[in-house]
Design an enzyme around this catalytic site. Sequence first.
Site, PDB file in Angstrom:
ATOM      1  N   CYS A 139       0.836  -1.203   0.000  1.00  0.00           N
ATOM      2  CA  CYS A 139       0.000   0.000   0.000  1.00  0.00           C
ATOM      3  C   CYS A 139       0.865   1.246   0.000  1.00  0.00           C
ATOM      4  O   CYS A 139       1.391   1.650   1.047  1.00  0.00           O
ATOM      5  CB  CYS A 139      -0.937  -0.004   1.211  1.00  0.00           C
ATOM      6  N   CYS A 142      -0.513   4.059   2.177  1.00  0.00           N
ATOM      7  CA  CYS A 142      -0.298   3.847   3.608  1.00  0.00           C
ATOM      8  C   CYS A 142       1.135   4.138   4.019  1.00  0.00           C
ATOM      9  O   CYS A 142       1.387   4.756   5.058  1.00  0.00           O
ATOM     10  CB  CYS A 142      -0.627   2.395   3.980  1.00  0.00           C
ATOM     11  N   ASP A 143       2.094   3.683   3.226  1.00  0.00           N
ATOM     12  CA  ASP A 143       3.489   3.648   3.678  1.00  0.00           C
ATOM     13  C   ASP A 143       4.451   4.522   2.886  1.00  0.00           C
ATOM     14  O   ASP A 143       5.627   4.643   3.250  1.00  0.00           O
ATOM     15  CB  ASP A 143       4.000   2.198   3.640  1.00  0.00           C
TER      16      ASP A 143
END
Length: 317
Positions: A139, A142-143
Amino acid sequence: MAETEIEKTKCLIVGSGPAGYTAAIYTSRANLSPVLYEGIQAGGQLTTTTEIENFPGYADGIDGFTLMEQLKKQAVKYGTEVRRGVVTACNLSQTPYRVTIDGKKEMETETLVICTGATAKYLGLSDERQFMGKGVSACATCDGFFYRKKDVAVVGGGDSACEEALYLAGLARKVYMIVRKDYLRASQIMQKRVLNHPKIEILFNTNTRGLFGDDLLEGAHLVRYPGEAQEEKFDLAIDGFFLSIGHRPNSEVFKSYLPTDENGYLLTQAGTPKTILPGVFAAGDVADPHYRQAITAAATGCMAAIEVERYLNTVEK
Protein backbone atom coordinates in the site's frame (compact mmCIF):
# COMPACT_ATOMS: atom_id res chain seq x y z
CA MET A 1 -25.37 -38.50 17.24
CA ALA A 2 -26.73 -35.53 19.16
CA GLU A 3 -27.67 -32.50 17.09
CA THR A 4 -25.20 -29.62 17.33
CA GLU A 5 -26.50 -26.83 19.53
CA ILE A 6 -27.06 -23.60 17.62
CA GLU A 7 -26.19 -20.33 19.30
CA LYS A 8 -28.43 -17.37 18.51
CA THR A 9 -27.52 -13.70 18.32
CA LYS A 10 -29.04 -10.50 17.01
CA CYS A 11 -25.88 -9.30 15.34
CA LEU A 12 -22.93 -11.32 14.08
CA ILE A 13 -19.83 -9.54 12.79
CA VAL A 14 -17.19 -11.51 10.89
CA GLY A 15 -13.78 -9.91 10.55
CA SER A 16 -11.75 -7.76 12.92
CA GLY A 17 -10.09 -4.98 10.99
CA PRO A 18 -11.14 -1.33 11.28
CA ALA A 19 -14.51 -2.12 9.70
CA GLY A 20 -15.30 -5.02 11.99
CA TYR A 21 -14.25 -3.34 15.21
CA THR A 22 -16.01 -0.08 14.32
CA ALA A 23 -19.21 -1.97 13.54
CA ALA A 24 -18.80 -3.71 16.89
CA ILE A 25 -18.34 -0.43 18.78
CA TYR A 26 -21.49 1.06 17.29
CA THR A 27 -23.70 -2.01 17.61
CA SER A 28 -22.59 -2.71 21.17
CA ARG A 29 -23.27 0.90 22.16
CA ALA A 30 -26.75 0.40 20.67
CA ASN A 31 -27.19 -2.43 23.20
CA LEU A 32 -27.28 -5.15 20.53
CA SER A 33 -24.66 -7.37 22.25
CA PRO A 34 -22.86 -8.29 19.01
CA VAL A 35 -20.65 -11.34 18.61
CA LEU A 36 -17.51 -10.76 16.56
CA TYR A 37 -15.32 -13.50 15.09
CA GLU A 38 -11.81 -12.25 14.35
CA GLY A 39 -11.27 -14.20 11.14
CA ILE A 40 -8.07 -15.36 9.49
CA GLN A 41 -5.99 -12.47 10.84
CA ALA A 42 -6.99 -10.97 14.16
CA GLY A 43 -6.95 -7.21 13.72
CA GLY A 44 -6.74 -7.43 9.93
CA GLN A 45 -3.99 -6.25 7.58
CA LEU A 46 -3.07 -3.26 9.72
CA THR A 47 -1.45 -5.52 12.31
CA THR A 48 1.42 -6.00 9.84
CA THR A 49 1.99 -2.24 9.50
CA THR A 50 4.65 -0.87 11.79
CA GLU A 51 3.66 2.79 11.76
CA ILE A 52 0.40 4.50 10.76
CA GLU A 53 0.52 8.25 10.33
CA ASN A 54 -2.64 8.93 8.32
CA PHE A 55 -5.31 7.74 10.76
CA PRO A 56 -7.00 10.82 12.26
CA GLY A 57 -6.26 11.52 15.90
CA TYR A 58 -2.70 10.21 16.00
CA ALA A 59 -0.48 13.19 15.22
CA ASP A 60 2.65 11.27 16.19
CA GLY A 61 1.61 8.08 14.42
CA ILE A 62 0.68 4.74 15.93
CA ASP A 63 1.76 1.14 15.47
CA GLY A 64 -0.82 -0.83 13.46
CA PHE A 65 -1.08 -3.63 15.99
CA THR A 66 -1.56 -1.13 18.82
CA LEU A 67 -4.31 0.70 16.94
CA MET A 68 -6.21 -2.53 16.35
CA GLU A 69 -5.82 -3.54 20.00
CA GLN A 70 -7.26 -0.19 21.05
CA LEU A 71 -10.24 -0.61 18.73
CA LYS A 72 -10.78 -4.13 20.08
CA LYS A 73 -10.60 -2.91 23.68
CA GLN A 74 -13.16 -0.22 22.92
CA ALA A 75 -15.54 -2.74 21.33
CA VAL A 76 -15.23 -5.11 24.29
CA LYS A 77 -15.75 -2.24 26.74
CA TYR A 78 -19.21 -1.57 25.33
CA GLY A 79 -20.31 -5.19 25.24
CA THR A 80 -18.95 -6.93 22.15
CA GLU A 81 -18.02 -10.56 22.59
CA VAL A 82 -14.85 -11.05 20.56
CA ARG A 83 -13.97 -14.62 19.63
CA ARG A 84 -11.34 -16.40 17.59
CA GLY A 85 -12.67 -18.24 14.58
CA VAL A 86 -13.13 -18.23 10.82
CA VAL A 87 -16.35 -18.54 8.83
CA THR A 88 -16.12 -21.77 6.86
CA ALA A 89 -19.71 -22.05 5.60
CA CYS A 90 -23.00 -20.20 5.66
CA ASN A 91 -26.64 -20.54 4.74
CA LEU A 92 -28.11 -17.20 3.77
CA SER A 93 -31.11 -18.64 1.93
CA GLN A 94 -33.52 -17.63 4.67
CA THR A 95 -33.71 -15.69 7.91
CA PRO A 96 -32.44 -16.04 10.52
CA TYR A 97 -29.14 -16.65 8.80
CA ARG A 98 -26.85 -19.56 9.65
CA VAL A 99 -23.07 -19.26 9.81
CA THR A 100 -20.58 -22.04 10.53
CA ILE A 101 -17.38 -21.21 12.40
CA ASP A 102 -14.27 -23.39 11.99
CA GLY A 103 -16.36 -26.16 10.45
CA LYS A 104 -18.19 -26.98 13.68
CA LYS A 105 -19.72 -24.05 15.57
CA GLU A 106 -23.20 -23.05 14.34
CA MET A 107 -24.39 -19.46 14.76
CA GLU A 108 -27.89 -18.21 13.97
CA THR A 109 -28.17 -14.47 13.50
CA GLU A 110 -30.78 -11.90 12.61
CA THR A 111 -28.17 -9.62 11.05
CA LEU A 112 -24.77 -10.28 9.55
CA VAL A 113 -21.96 -7.76 9.00
CA ILE A 114 -19.26 -9.10 6.67
CA CYS A 115 -15.88 -7.43 7.27
CA THR A 116 -13.55 -10.18 6.08
CA GLY A 117 -11.25 -7.82 4.19
CA ALA A 118 -9.01 -8.47 1.23
CA THR A 119 -5.59 -10.07 1.04
CA ALA A 120 -2.85 -8.45 -1.03
CA LYS A 121 -1.37 -10.69 -3.69
CA TYR A 122 2.32 -11.41 -3.27
CA LEU A 123 4.95 -12.78 -5.62
CA GLY A 124 5.56 -15.81 -3.42
CA LEU A 125 9.18 -15.00 -2.68
CA SER A 126 10.57 -16.59 0.46
CA ASP A 127 11.88 -13.26 1.73
CA GLU A 128 8.78 -11.12 1.12
CA ARG A 129 7.49 -11.81 4.62
CA GLN A 130 10.94 -11.26 6.11
CA PHE A 131 10.92 -7.62 5.00
CA MET A 132 7.22 -6.95 5.52
CA GLY A 133 7.00 -3.58 7.26
CA LYS A 134 10.77 -3.23 6.82
CA GLY A 135 10.77 -2.18 3.20
CA VAL A 136 8.04 -4.35 1.66
CA SER A 137 4.52 -2.96 1.43
CA ALA A 138 1.32 -3.53 -0.52
CA CYS A 139 0.00 0.00 0.00
CA ALA A 140 1.82 3.09 -1.27
CA THR A 141 -0.81 5.42 0.19
CA CYS A 142 -0.30 3.85 3.61
CA ASP A 143 3.49 3.65 3.68
CA GLY A 144 4.87 5.92 0.97
CA PHE A 145 5.49 8.75 3.41
CA PHE A 146 8.32 6.77 5.00
CA TYR A 147 10.25 6.75 1.71
CA ARG A 148 10.61 10.45 1.09
CA LYS A 149 13.74 11.18 -0.95
CA LYS A 150 14.55 7.47 -1.14
CA ASP A 151 14.62 4.96 -4.00
CA VAL A 152 11.67 2.58 -4.34
CA ALA A 153 10.24 0.05 -6.76
CA VAL A 154 6.66 -0.82 -7.69
CA VAL A 155 5.84 -4.29 -9.02
CA GLY A 156 3.03 -4.38 -11.56
CA GLY A 157 1.97 -2.92 -14.87
CA GLY A 158 -1.74 -2.11 -14.49
CA ASP A 159 -3.58 1.08 -13.59
CA SER A 160 -3.13 0.48 -9.86
CA ALA A 161 0.63 0.06 -10.24
CA CYS A 162 0.85 3.25 -12.28
CA GLU A 163 -1.21 5.13 -9.70
CA GLU A 164 1.08 3.89 -6.93
CA ALA A 165 4.19 4.83 -8.93
CA LEU A 166 2.86 8.34 -9.55
CA TYR A 167 1.95 8.75 -5.90
CA LEU A 168 5.39 7.60 -4.79
CA ALA A 169 7.06 9.85 -7.36
CA GLY A 170 5.71 12.80 -5.40
CA LEU A 171 7.64 11.59 -2.35
CA ALA A 172 10.57 9.44 -3.37
CA ARG A 173 13.81 10.37 -5.11
CA LYS A 174 13.45 7.63 -7.73
CA VAL A 175 10.71 5.15 -8.61
CA TYR A 176 11.31 1.98 -10.61
CA MET A 177 8.43 0.01 -12.08
CA ILE A 178 9.20 -3.69 -12.38
CA VAL A 179 7.06 -5.04 -15.22
CA ARG A 180 7.32 -8.67 -16.29
CA LYS A 181 5.93 -8.05 -19.78
CA ASP A 182 7.25 -5.76 -22.51
CA TYR A 183 4.27 -3.44 -22.15
CA LEU A 184 2.02 -1.83 -19.54
CA ARG A 185 -1.52 -3.12 -19.09
CA ALA A 186 -2.67 0.26 -17.79
CA SER A 187 -4.96 2.65 -19.65
CA GLN A 188 -3.35 4.91 -22.24
CA ILE A 189 -3.60 8.01 -20.08
CA MET A 190 -1.88 6.26 -17.15
CA GLN A 191 0.82 4.87 -19.42
CA LYS A 192 1.53 8.33 -20.77
CA ARG A 193 1.83 9.77 -17.27
CA VAL A 194 4.35 7.24 -15.99
CA LEU A 195 6.34 7.07 -19.22
CA ASN A 196 6.77 10.84 -19.23
CA HIS A 197 7.48 11.27 -15.52
CA PRO A 198 11.12 12.24 -14.91
CA LYS A 199 11.34 10.30 -11.63
CA ILE A 200 9.89 7.02 -12.94
CA GLU A 201 11.94 4.41 -14.77
CA ILE A 202 10.19 1.31 -16.15
CA LEU A 203 12.06 -1.99 -16.20
CA PHE A 204 10.23 -4.05 -18.81
CA ASN A 205 10.62 -7.83 -19.25
CA THR A 206 11.87 -8.01 -15.68
CA ASN A 207 11.03 -10.38 -12.81
CA THR A 208 12.02 -10.26 -9.16
CA ARG A 209 14.11 -13.24 -8.01
CA GLY A 210 14.49 -12.19 -4.40
CA LEU A 211 15.14 -9.41 -1.91
CA PHE A 212 18.16 -8.65 0.22
CA GLY A 213 19.22 -6.62 3.23
CA ASP A 214 20.18 -7.04 6.86
CA ASP A 215 17.38 -5.87 9.14
CA LEU A 216 15.86 -3.49 6.58
CA LEU A 217 15.42 -3.96 2.85
CA GLU A 218 18.42 -2.85 0.83
CA GLY A 219 17.58 -4.10 -2.64
CA ALA A 220 16.09 -6.64 -5.03
CA HIS A 221 17.61 -9.42 -7.13
CA LEU A 222 16.15 -9.01 -10.62
CA VAL A 223 16.32 -10.85 -13.91
CA ARG A 224 15.66 -9.31 -17.31
CA TYR A 225 14.44 -11.57 -20.16
CA PRO A 226 14.28 -14.67 -17.93
CA GLY A 227 14.83 -17.95 -19.78
CA GLU A 228 15.90 -16.23 -23.00
CA ALA A 229 19.28 -16.00 -24.68
CA GLN A 230 19.76 -12.41 -23.56
CA GLU A 231 18.86 -13.19 -19.93
CA GLU A 232 20.49 -10.74 -17.54
CA LYS A 233 20.59 -10.99 -13.75
CA PHE A 234 21.27 -7.85 -11.76
CA ASP A 235 20.67 -6.23 -8.39
CA LEU A 236 18.72 -3.04 -7.82
CA ALA A 237 19.45 -0.94 -4.75
CA ILE A 238 16.12 0.24 -3.27
CA ASP A 239 14.73 1.18 0.12
CA GLY A 240 11.10 0.27 -0.58
CA PHE A 241 9.44 -2.54 -2.56
CA PHE A 242 5.74 -1.97 -3.25
CA LEU A 243 3.56 -4.78 -4.54
CA SER A 244 0.74 -3.68 -6.81
CA ILE A 245 -0.39 -6.88 -8.47
CA GLY A 246 -3.88 -6.86 -7.01
CA HIS A 247 -5.85 -7.89 -3.94
CA ARG A 248 -7.98 -10.96 -3.33
CA PRO A 249 -11.18 -10.16 -1.39
CA ASN A 250 -12.01 -12.76 1.26
CA SER A 251 -15.53 -13.29 -0.05
CA GLU A 252 -15.44 -16.89 -1.28
CA VAL A 253 -17.66 -18.39 1.41
CA PHE A 254 -20.46 -15.88 0.67
CA LYS A 255 -20.46 -16.03 -3.15
CA SER A 256 -23.28 -18.56 -3.38
CA TYR A 257 -25.65 -16.00 -1.89
CA LEU A 258 -24.19 -12.57 -2.60
CA PRO A 259 -23.13 -11.12 -5.96
CA THR A 260 -19.58 -9.91 -6.51
CA ASP A 261 -17.77 -7.97 -9.19
CA GLU A 262 -15.37 -9.70 -11.60
CA ASN A 263 -12.62 -9.64 -8.98
CA GLY A 264 -14.67 -11.05 -6.13
CA TYR A 265 -15.54 -7.88 -4.23
CA LEU A 266 -18.98 -8.03 -2.64
CA LEU A 267 -21.46 -5.71 -4.32
CA THR A 268 -23.45 -3.29 -2.19
CA GLN A 269 -26.13 -0.72 -2.92
CA ALA A 270 -24.50 2.53 -4.01
CA GLY A 271 -23.43 4.64 -1.05
CA THR A 272 -24.47 2.03 1.51
CA PRO A 273 -23.18 -1.24 2.99
CA LYS A 274 -26.45 -3.00 2.11
CA THR A 275 -26.25 -6.22 0.11
CA ILE A 276 -29.14 -7.76 -1.80
CA LEU A 277 -30.15 -9.68 1.35
CA PRO A 278 -32.09 -7.88 4.09
CA GLY A 279 -30.07 -7.66 7.27
CA VAL A 280 -26.79 -8.62 5.57
CA PHE A 281 -24.18 -5.88 5.19
CA ALA A 282 -20.65 -5.73 3.80
CA ALA A 283 -18.07 -3.24 5.07
CA GLY A 284 -14.38 -2.57 4.59
CA ASP A 285 -12.04 -3.97 1.98
CA VAL A 286 -14.17 -7.01 1.12
CA ALA A 287 -16.52 -4.57 -0.64
CA ASP A 288 -14.04 -1.82 -1.56
CA PRO A 289 -11.80 -2.24 -4.62
CA HIS A 290 -11.06 1.48 -4.81
CA TYR A 291 -9.82 3.01 -1.55
CA ARG A 292 -8.70 0.20 0.81
CA GLN A 293 -7.82 2.57 3.65
CA ALA A 294 -8.30 2.08 7.38
CA ILE A 295 -10.37 5.25 7.69
CA THR A 296 -12.74 4.32 4.85
CA ALA A 297 -13.11 0.81 6.23
CA ALA A 298 -13.95 2.21 9.67
CA ALA A 299 -16.50 4.54 8.07
CA THR A 300 -18.32 1.72 6.30
CA GLY A 301 -18.24 -0.29 9.54
CA CYS A 302 -20.05 2.59 11.20
CA MET A 303 -22.57 2.74 8.35
CA ALA A 304 -23.20 -1.00 8.57
CA ALA A 305 -23.82 -0.80 12.31
CA ILE A 306 -26.35 2.00 11.89
CA GLU A 307 -28.10 -0.03 9.18
CA VAL A 308 -28.18 -3.06 11.50
CA GLU A 309 -29.96 -1.06 14.18
CA ARG A 310 -32.43 0.39 11.69
CA TYR A 311 -33.15 -3.02 10.22
CA LEU A 312 -33.76 -4.63 13.60
CA ASN A 313 -36.04 -1.76 14.63
CA THR A 314 -38.07 -2.34 11.48
CA VAL A 315 -38.45 -6.12 11.72
CA GLU A 316 -39.12 -6.10 15.46
CA LYS A 317 -42.05 -3.70 15.21
